[in-house]
Design a protein around this motif. Structure first.
Motif, short mmCIF file in Angstrom:
data_model
loop_
_atom_site.label_atom_id
_atom_site.label_comp_id
_atom_site.label_asym_id
_atom_site.label_seq_id
_atom_site.Cartn_x
_atom_site.Cartn_y
_atom_site.Cartn_z
N ASN A 16 0.80 -1.13 -0.06
CA ASN A 16 -0.20 -0.07 -0.08
C ASN A 16 0.92 1.20 0.02
O ASN A 16 0.59 2.17 -0.70
CB ASN A 16 -1.01 0.04 1.16
CG ASN A 16 -2.09 -0.90 1.02
OD1 ASN A 16 -2.44 -1.28 0.02
ND2 ASN A 16 -2.44 -1.64 2.07
N GLN A 20 1.07 4.10 -2.90
CA GLN A 20 1.00 5.72 -2.66
C GLN A 20 2.17 6.50 -3.32
O GLN A 20 2.12 7.57 -3.90
CB GLN A 20 0.88 5.95 -1.19
CG GLN A 20 0.81 7.54 -0.92
CD GLN A 20 0.72 7.45 0.57
OE1 GLN A 20 0.40 6.61 1.38
NE2 GLN A 20 1.17 8.70 1.06
N SER A 24 -0.63 3.40 -7.87
CA SER A 24 -1.60 2.25 -7.53
C SER A 24 -1.76 1.60 -8.99
O SER A 24 -1.45 2.31 -10.01
CB SER A 24 -2.78 2.84 -7.00
OG SER A 24 -3.38 3.69 -8.15
N GLU A 26 -4.48 1.28 -10.33
CA GLU A 26 -5.40 2.37 -11.39
C GLU A 26 -4.69 3.36 -11.84
O GLU A 26 -4.71 3.76 -13.22
CB GLU A 26 -6.38 2.85 -10.66
CG GLU A 26 -7.24 3.60 -11.08
CD GLU A 26 -8.32 4.40 -10.17
OE1 GLU A 26 -9.48 5.11 -10.73
OE2 GLU A 26 -8.23 4.73 -8.98
N SER A 338 -8.15 11.34 -0.07
CA SER A 338 -8.89 10.43 -0.87
C SER A 338 -8.26 10.21 -2.23
O SER A 338 -7.27 10.44 -2.65
CB SER A 338 -10.26 11.42 -1.34
OG SER A 338 -9.71 12.32 -2.31
N ARG A 339 -9.30 9.24 -2.98
CA ARG A 339 -8.74 8.45 -3.99
C ARG A 339 -8.49 9.40 -5.11
O ARG A 339 -7.28 9.28 -5.67
CB ARG A 339 -9.67 7.57 -4.53
CG ARG A 339 -9.39 7.09 -5.76
CD ARG A 339 -10.75 6.31 -6.40
NE ARG A 339 -10.73 6.17 -7.85
CZ ARG A 339 -11.09 6.94 -8.70
NH1 ARG A 339 -11.54 8.23 -8.51
NH2 ARG A 339 -11.06 6.87 -10.22
N ASN A 340 -9.24 10.40 -5.32
CA ASN A 340 -9.04 11.66 -6.26
C ASN A 340 -8.02 12.27 -6.18
O ASN A 340 -7.42 12.62 -7.13
CB ASN A 340 -10.61 12.40 -6.23
CG ASN A 340 -11.67 11.72 -7.02
OD1 ASN A 340 -11.52 10.74 -7.65
ND2 ASN A 340 -12.61 12.05 -6.71
N ARG A 342 -5.01 11.49 -4.83
CA ARG A 342 -4.00 10.52 -5.21
C ARG A 342 -3.96 10.28 -6.42
O ARG A 342 -2.74 10.42 -7.24
CB ARG A 342 -4.14 9.21 -4.32
CG ARG A 342 -3.69 9.11 -2.92
CD ARG A 342 -2.81 8.12 -2.58
NE ARG A 342 -2.64 8.29 -1.17
CZ ARG A 342 -3.35 7.46 -0.21
NH1 ARG A 342 -4.33 6.69 -0.85
NH2 ARG A 342 -3.04 7.46 1.03
N LEU A 343 -5.03 10.03 -7.14
CA LEU A 343 -5.22 9.87 -8.67
C LEU A 343 -4.74 10.99 -9.31
O LEU A 343 -3.43 10.98 -10.26
CB LEU A 343 -6.59 9.62 -8.97
CG LEU A 343 -6.62 9.26 -10.51
CD1 LEU A 343 -6.25 7.94 -10.79
CD2 LEU A 343 -8.50 9.14 -10.72
N SER A 487 -12.20 15.36 -2.36
CA SER A 487 -12.91 14.39 -1.67
C SER A 487 -14.38 14.48 -1.71
O SER A 487 -15.10 13.37 -1.70
CB SER A 487 -12.45 14.34 -0.10
OG SER A 487 -12.81 15.68 0.46
N LYS A 490 -15.72 12.63 -4.96
CA LYS A 490 -15.43 11.19 -5.16
C LYS A 490 -16.20 10.41 -5.88
O LYS A 490 -15.61 9.35 -6.59
CB LYS A 490 -15.33 10.59 -3.79
CG LYS A 490 -16.83 10.55 -3.08
CD LYS A 490 -16.63 9.73 -1.57
CE LYS A 490 -17.83 9.95 -0.79
NZ LYS A 490 -17.95 9.52 0.66
#
Length: 530
Positions: A16, A20, A24, A26, A338-340, A342-343, A487, A490
């Protein structure tokens, strides 16, 4: 049993953490797909390769670009020669070369045609005589590529098989394509192996992260020693990973087993160096480590690698990229980012790379075809973003520089307007500003009045939660406001995130048809950013 559970837990935490820091699964897919789409849209047969093309974005990585030269074809046998192709054809000759190398002989049929061969590019000047045959000169061909495809203002140098920028940011390899799988590599197709590689030829994410760790180990730890710098390279690490992956059960390459997988890879590297053996993956007769080391550097690198192996993943405490593992690894799974956030943070450098390589002459019909045949939402979003950006660039160029008359002006006006409207989807601000500039240039005063409101509205968008592309630094994290806003979004897809959160600089080409007269003197170069 308890010990095994602890090891799996540590591996999962480390996995994990790597997702980061490195990307990832994705994010890696988005990076790869974005670069593939960019390649499709170029005027040349371009393939972005190396770390960037693999979906990695490690510190210090250059941009590797392969370009297929359509002026030359390579064949294995003269019987495959097709005179209708109207290209110089060379046949492979490996009788006097080492494995993985070849000489390229101009096929005998061309000897009779050479006087009549139309050669505006001067390719025939790149031939040398050897054993009464015309042979393509490697060095002359690369020098020819520099003179034909690169600006004389930009400094480039020859670097092995590549043409490299002197700042080290780009490596260009001009490639000659053989349409058939060469006979020297045919044993690879049928040799005994485990289930890897799959028909899709895709690394699992755990395999890719192990490969990235080997690259970091090499570039940030081993290469610190001046006498060892460049002794090992990323290509060797990739070859090593191919062999290990082929020989092991794919089931082992799991997130909860990443530390043992990396240690096995490091142990294999140590073995290869100690016995000076690393076979080329496709043509094993070529030992990449043959005569690679001398007595001094071999002992030194063995000592260093042995030390790293004893330390395990703690060896990365001394690396620049993974030095904060001990501090952050246990908090990774609890992170509130949030995922966004990081993305976007992880894919932004890739989009920056695309913008640097961007050309106006994109193959829009091809991009549209891929858009409509895309099977995933992510690919459709990326194609749509690329098309929007393409239309922004195309509309900026003067499409009809010598055209006169009302009809031509009307066609140009409607065409540019349509493109700019599509370009509104590229980001949150620059599309609106270009549209405002367009109406101003064409003295559409009614629309211009509307533009005053539009520009005011646009400037209000330049707030703290927006990510200004021109000042984005991948070394820094997004600010708290940006993270909070992302976030809240999302449930939004990547396209909506880019359109509503990103601000690109407003760019104009020289002699642009949509730039105000008051700014034309400021646009003196190829492209100017505002």
């Amino acid at each position: 049993m308890e010990s095994m559970t602890i090891e799996k837990h540590e591996s999962l935490n480390f996995y994990n953490y790597l997702c980061q820091k490195i990307g990832s699964e994705e994010v890696v897919k988005v990076r790869r797909l974005a670069l593939v789409i960019n390649d499709i849209g170029q005027n040349t047969n371009q393939i972005t390769s190396g770390s960037k093309g693999e979906g990695l974005d490690l510190k210090g990585s250059d941009i590797d670009v392969m370009t297929i030269d359509c002026n030359i074809e390579v064949i294995e046998s003269e019987k495959d020669f097709n005179i209708q192709h109207q290209r110089l054809s060379f046949v492979i000759n490996t009788e006097e070369t080492q494995p993985c190398f070849t000489q390229l002989y101009l096929i005998t049929h061309h000897h009779n045609l050479i006087l009549n061969f139309v050669d505006p590019l001067g390719l025939l000047n790149l031939l040398e005589m050897k054993h009464l045959r015309n042979v393509l000169s490697n060095e002359q061909y690369k020098q020819w590529c520099i003179s034909h495809y690169f600006s004389s203002n930009l400094p480039f140098k020859l670097h092995g098989p590549c043409i490299s920028s002197k700042d080290g940011q780009y490596d260009f390899a001009w490639c000659l394509k053989c349409e058939t799988w060469i006979c020297q590599a045919k044993p690879w197709i049928s040799r005994p192996r485990t289930a890897w590689p799959s028909p899709e030829l895709i690394f699992s994410h755990t395999q890719l992260l192990c490969y990235a760790m080997l690259k970091i180990l090499l570039k940030e730890l081993v290469d610190r020693n001046e006498d060892l710098e460049g002794l090992l390279c990323s290509y060797y690490m990739k070859t090593l990973m191919f062999w290990i992956s082929e020989e092991t059960d794919p089931y082992l390459w799991r997130p909860d087993n990443i530390i043992p997988c990396f240690m096995a890879s490091l142990k294999r590297l140590l073995y290869c160096v100690r016995y000076s053996i690393l076979s080329h993956y496709f043509i094993p007769e070529n030992n990449l480590f043959l005569l690679r080391f001398n007595t001094n550097n071999k002992e030194k690198i063995i000592t260093i690698l042995t030390n790293f192996y004893r330390q395990g993943i703690n060896c990365f405490v001394s690396s620049e990229t993974l030095q904060d593992y001990k501090n952050q690894c246990n908090e990774t799974t609890k992170s509130s980012i949030s995922r966004n956030s990081r993305l976007l943070q992880q894919i932004m450098p890739t989009f920056d790379t695309i913008r640097m390589m961007f050309e106006a002459g994109l193959v829009l019909r091809l991009l549209y075809a891929f858009l409509h045949s895309s099977r995933t939402g992510t690919s459709r979003v990326l194609f749509a973003l690329q098309i929007s950006e393409a239309y922004m660039v195309v509309a900026d160029k003067n499409q009809y520089p010598n055209s006169t008359g009302n009809k031509h002006r009307y066609v140009s006006y409607k065409s540019d307007l349509n493109r700019l409207v599509i370009g509104l989807n590229a980001d949150a601000v620059s599309g609106l500003l270009k549209l405002a500039s367009f109406f101003y240039v064409h003295k559409n005063y009614e629309a211009s009045l509307t533009m005053l409101t539009m520009i005011s509205y646009t400037l209000q968008k330049c707030t703290d939660e927006k990510i200004d592309f021109s000042f984005f630094d991948c070394e820094k994290t997004l600010n708290p406001i940006q993270k909070h806003v992302l976030s809240l979004m999302k449930r939004e897809n990547l396209g909506t995130l880019m359109k509503s959160s990103i601000i690109h600089p407003c760019t104009f080409q020289k002699d642009s048809s949509i730039i105000p007269q008051e700014l034309q003197l400021d646009v003196s170069g190829k492209r100017t950013f505002f």
